[in-house]
Structures are given as C-alpha cells and as structure tokens.
Write an enzyme that holds these catalytic residues in place. Structure first.
Site, PDB file in Angstrom:
ATOM      1  N   ARG A   7       0.832  -1.217   0.000  1.00  0.00           N
ATOM      2  CA  ARG A   7       0.000   0.000   0.000  1.00  0.00           C
ATOM      3  C   ARG A   7       0.858   1.255   0.000  1.00  0.00           C
ATOM      4  O   ARG A   7       0.550   2.227  -0.695  1.00  0.00           O
ATOM      5  CB  ARG A   7      -0.936   0.005   1.208  1.00  0.00           C
ATOM      6  CG  ARG A   7      -1.979  -1.107   1.167  1.00  0.00           C
ATOM      7  CD  ARG A   7      -2.789  -1.148   2.439  1.00  0.00           C
ATOM      8  NE  ARG A   7      -1.900  -1.448   3.567  1.00  0.00           N
ATOM      9  CZ  ARG A   7      -2.159  -1.151   4.832  1.00  0.00           C
ATOM     10  NH1 ARG A   7      -3.277  -0.528   5.163  1.00  0.00           N
ATOM     11  NH2 ARG A   7      -1.326  -1.475   5.786  1.00  0.00           N
TER      12      ARG A   7
ATOM     13  N   ASN B 162      -5.775  -3.169   2.587  1.00  0.00           N
ATOM     14  CA  ASN B 162      -5.687  -4.620   2.697  1.00  0.00           C
ATOM     15  C   ASN B 162      -7.086  -5.183   2.856  1.00  0.00           C
ATOM     16  O   ASN B 162      -7.948  -4.564   3.483  1.00  0.00           O
ATOM     17  CB  ASN B 162      -4.850  -5.027   3.907  1.00  0.00           C
ATOM     18  CG  ASN B 162      -3.373  -4.778   3.707  1.00  0.00           C
ATOM     19  OD1 ASN B 162      -2.899  -4.633   2.593  1.00  0.00           O
ATOM     20  ND2 ASN B 162      -2.639  -4.730   4.805  1.00  0.00           N
TER      21      ASN B 162
END
Length: 91
Positions: free
Chosen positions: A18, A36
């Site tokens: 990320r 996530n």
C-alpha cells in the site's frame, strides 16, 4: 479522467504494498486509495488521466520489492474527483 478498481492477489500484504502504491500514484499524478482485504489481497482504486492510470496498473502487476503478485482483477468505476491517494485501514 477515468477510475479503476483493482484487486491484487498473491504475496501482497506485509511487504509495503500500500505504501509503495501511494508513492507510485503520487509520482504518476494518480489519486484514489489502497487497503488490505481480509482474504490477503489488496484493493486499490485509481483515478486520473487514462495513460497515468494504465501506468499505475502496470506498477500494480509487479508491486514493490518483496511482493509476489499472482493476479490483478480490474474493473471500471465512475470518477469521484479524489484529490489525493490515501491508505485506508483493512476492509
């Protein structure tokens, strides 16, 4: 402007995916977010000019060092006018 949702599967959690996506998006001038998912994948929404979004999708196919992307599922969404790329908590 276009918007795409991508579900990235493989070894993509616990490797800075990320954060790497945010850096790549900022470099490419793409907005959206990444988070996530409970199933071990990463969900990403991208918005920007088509060429930059396509370049970002290419980045997602590999990810940062340490990632092992096995699949990328992409779908179209209507643009929302995001003004930055954010990291969201897990879904």
């Amino acid at each position: 402007m276009i918007r795409r949702r991508a579900i990235v599967t493989g070894g993509v959690q616990g490797v800075g995916f990320r954060w790497g996506a945010r850096e790549a998006a900022q470099r490419l001038g793409v907005t959206g977010w990444a988070r996530n998912r409970l199933d071990g994948s990463v969900e990403v929404e991208l918005e920007g000019p088509p060429e930059q979004v396509d370049r970002m999708l290419d980045w997602l196919r590999t990810g940062p060092p340490g990632a092992a992307v096995t699949a990328l599922e992409v779908s179209d969404l209507p643009p929302t006018g995001d003004d930055a790329f954010r990291i969201h908590e897990s879904a």
